[in-house]
Design an enzyme around this catalytic site. Structure first.
Site, PDB file in Angstrom:
ATOM      1  N   LYS A  13       0.831  -1.210   0.000  1.00 55.06           N
ATOM      2  CA  LYS A  13       0.000   0.000   0.000  1.00 55.06           C
ATOM      3  C   LYS A  13       0.866   1.261   0.000  1.00 55.06           C
ATOM      4  O   LYS A  13       0.645   2.166  -0.782  1.00 55.06           O
ATOM      5  CB  LYS A  13      -0.904   0.056   1.247  1.00 55.06           C
ATOM      6  N   ARG A  88      -9.005   0.938   9.372  1.00 56.81           N
ATOM      7  CA  ARG A  88      -8.442  -0.356   9.775  1.00 56.81           C
ATOM      8  C   ARG A  88      -9.452  -1.190  10.553  1.00 56.81           C
ATOM      9  O   ARG A  88      -9.168  -2.326  10.893  1.00 56.81           O
ATOM     10  CB  ARG A  88      -7.303  -0.129  10.731  1.00 56.81           C
ATOM     11  N   ARG A 127      12.041  -6.219   5.383  1.00 56.75           N
ATOM     12  CA  ARG A 127      11.880  -4.827   4.957  1.00 56.75           C
ATOM     13  C   ARG A 127      12.869  -3.901   5.669  1.00 56.75           C
ATOM     14  O   ARG A 127      13.141  -4.054   6.849  1.00 56.75           O
ATOM     15  CB  ARG A 127      10.444  -4.372   5.268  1.00 56.75           C
ATOM     16  N   ARG A 160      11.925  -1.433  11.046  1.00 55.93           N
ATOM     17  CA  ARG A 160      10.901  -1.011  12.005  1.00 55.93           C
ATOM     18  C   ARG A 160      10.813  -2.041  13.131  1.00 55.93           C
ATOM     19  O   ARG A 160      10.858  -3.242  12.874  1.00 55.93           O
ATOM     20  CB  ARG A 160       9.543  -0.898  11.302  1.00 55.93           C
ATOM     21  N   ARG A 171       0.418  -8.730  13.964  1.00 56.25           N
ATOM     22  CA  ARG A 171      -0.178  -7.729  13.056  1.00 56.25           C
ATOM     23  C   ARG A 171      -1.038  -8.410  11.991  1.00 56.25           C
ATOM     24  O   ARG A 171      -2.093  -7.904  11.614  1.00 56.25           O
ATOM     25  CB  ARG A 171       0.926  -6.893  12.386  1.00 56.25           C
TER      26      ARG A 171
HETATM   27  P1  AMP Z   1       1.402   0.710   9.320  1.00 59.25           P
HETATM   28  O1  AMP Z   1       2.616   1.533   9.083  1.00 59.25           O
HETATM   29  O2  AMP Z   1       0.232   1.127   8.487  1.00 59.25           O
HETATM   30  O3  AMP Z   1       1.671  -0.776   9.249  1.00 59.25           O
HETATM   31  O4  AMP Z   1       0.965   0.993  10.839  1.00 59.25           O
HETATM   32  C1  AMP Z   1       1.830   0.713  11.924  1.00 59.25           C
HETATM   33  C2  AMP Z   1       1.024   0.621  13.211  1.00 59.25           C
HETATM   34  O5  AMP Z   1       0.367   1.865  13.457  1.00 59.25           O
HETATM   35  C3  AMP Z   1      -0.096  -0.398  13.204  1.00 59.25           C
HETATM   36  O6  AMP Z   1       0.350  -1.709  13.528  1.00 59.25           O
HETATM   37  C4  AMP Z   1      -1.018   0.167  14.275  1.00 59.25           C
HETATM   38  O7  AMP Z   1      -0.517  -0.072  15.572  1.00 59.25           O
HETATM   39  C5  AMP Z   1      -0.922   1.664  14.019  1.00 59.25           C
HETATM   40  N1  AMP Z   1      -1.934   2.123  13.050  1.00 59.25           N
HETATM   41  C6  AMP Z   1      -1.728   2.646  11.809  1.00 59.25           C
HETATM   42  N2  AMP Z   1      -2.884   2.982  11.224  1.00 59.25           N
HETATM   43  C7  AMP Z   1      -3.858   2.668  12.113  1.00 59.25           C
HETATM   44  C8  AMP Z   1      -5.272   2.764  12.108  1.00 59.25           C
HETATM   45  N3  AMP Z   1      -5.951   3.253  11.061  1.00 59.25           N
HETATM   46  N4  AMP Z   1      -5.949   2.330  13.204  1.00 59.25           N
HETATM   47  C9  AMP Z   1      -5.306   1.852  14.282  1.00 59.25           C
HETATM   48  N5  AMP Z   1      -3.981   1.718  14.355  1.00 59.25           N
HETATM   49  C10 AMP Z   1      -3.246   2.125  13.288  1.00 59.25           C
END
Ligand code: AMP
Length: 218
Positions: A13, A88, A127, A160, A171
């Site tokens: 994404k 999400r 990654r 990360r 996750r």
């Molecule tokens: P990402 O970089 O999109 O994988 O997001 C990393 C982390 O941020 C996720 O595992 C969640 O803990 C938090 N996060 C990101 N976007 C959301 C969302 N829309 N709702 C809740 N938690 C989020």
């Protein structure tokens, strides 16, 4: 163009949204990036979010919905935006619908990138991300030219914390439980498009260009 990107962590994404946003001159709104910045800066949002992120859990809906409500009303969003990582949960999707109805700004598309779990694990655990520009690399399948240095901006690459194998598993479980059901909502209103996220970055880019061409012209 108002588009939502759906798909598991590691589905591509961010990579694809970044490219499209640059070409279309609209913001890529990555809630993960916003939260990571808040954690780095030690803001109250960052302090609240960190424990959830470290565990691979979702940050509470109340925080996320407020954050997106503020962000999409900023001036750079008037011609559109790409949402990457939001919604999400079903509650977030419902809140977004209500928000956009109030603003009279319907979503045009929800694009879902599908990738098998084994491939997601491979991608996430290998990654590496640039600290400066956010570009993604993979230690095996897309390494940077110079070890741990970003090809695009020369920034430092890092792994990360939540890309560690144990957190990746959580996750993905959270994705299947709480995020995957959202697609149905967009399918019902006829704006869901599903693409094979396991194809190469370049092939997926071409497929996305084709998909977005008509909505860009709207
Ligand atoms: P990402 O970089 O999109 O994988 O997001 C990393 C982390 O941020 C996720 O595992 C969640 O803990 C938090 N996060 C990101 N976007 C959301 C969302 N829309 N709702 C809740 N938690 C989020």
């Amino acid at each position: 163009m108002r588009v939502v990107f759906l798909g598991a962590p590691g589905a591509g994404k961010g990579t694809q949204a970044r490219r499209i946003a640059e070409r279309a001159s609209i913001p890529q709104i990555s809630t993960g990036d916003i939260l990571r910045l808040a954690v780095r800066e030690g803001t109250s949002l960052g302090l609240e979010a960190k424990a959830f992120m470290d565990r691979g859990e979702l940050v509470p809906d109340s925080l996320m919905v407020g954050l997106i409500r503020d962000r999409i009303q900023q001036s750079d969003c008037v011609t559109g935006y790409l949402l990457d990582g939001f919604p999400r949960t079903l509650a977030q999707a419902e809140a977004l619908d209500r928000m956009l109805e109030e603003l009279d700004q319907p979503l045009q598309l929800a694009i879902e990138l599908s990738v098998p779990d084994a491939e997601l694990v491979r991608r996430l655990t290998g990654r590496r991300v640039c600290r400066s520009c956010g570009a993604s690399f993979h230690v095996v399948s897309a390494p940077s030219r110079v070890h741990n240095v970003c090809d695009h901006c020369g920034g430092e690459l890092y792994q990360r914390d939540d890309d560690a194998a144990s957190t990746v598993e959580r996750r993905l479980a959270v994705y299947h439980e709480q995020t995957a059901p959202i697609s149905e909502r967009y399918r019902e209103v006829g704006i869901l498009r599903e693409l094979d996220g396991a194809q190469s970055i370049e092939a997926l880019e071409v497929a996305l260009e084709r998909l977005l061409a008509p909505s860009e012209a709207r």
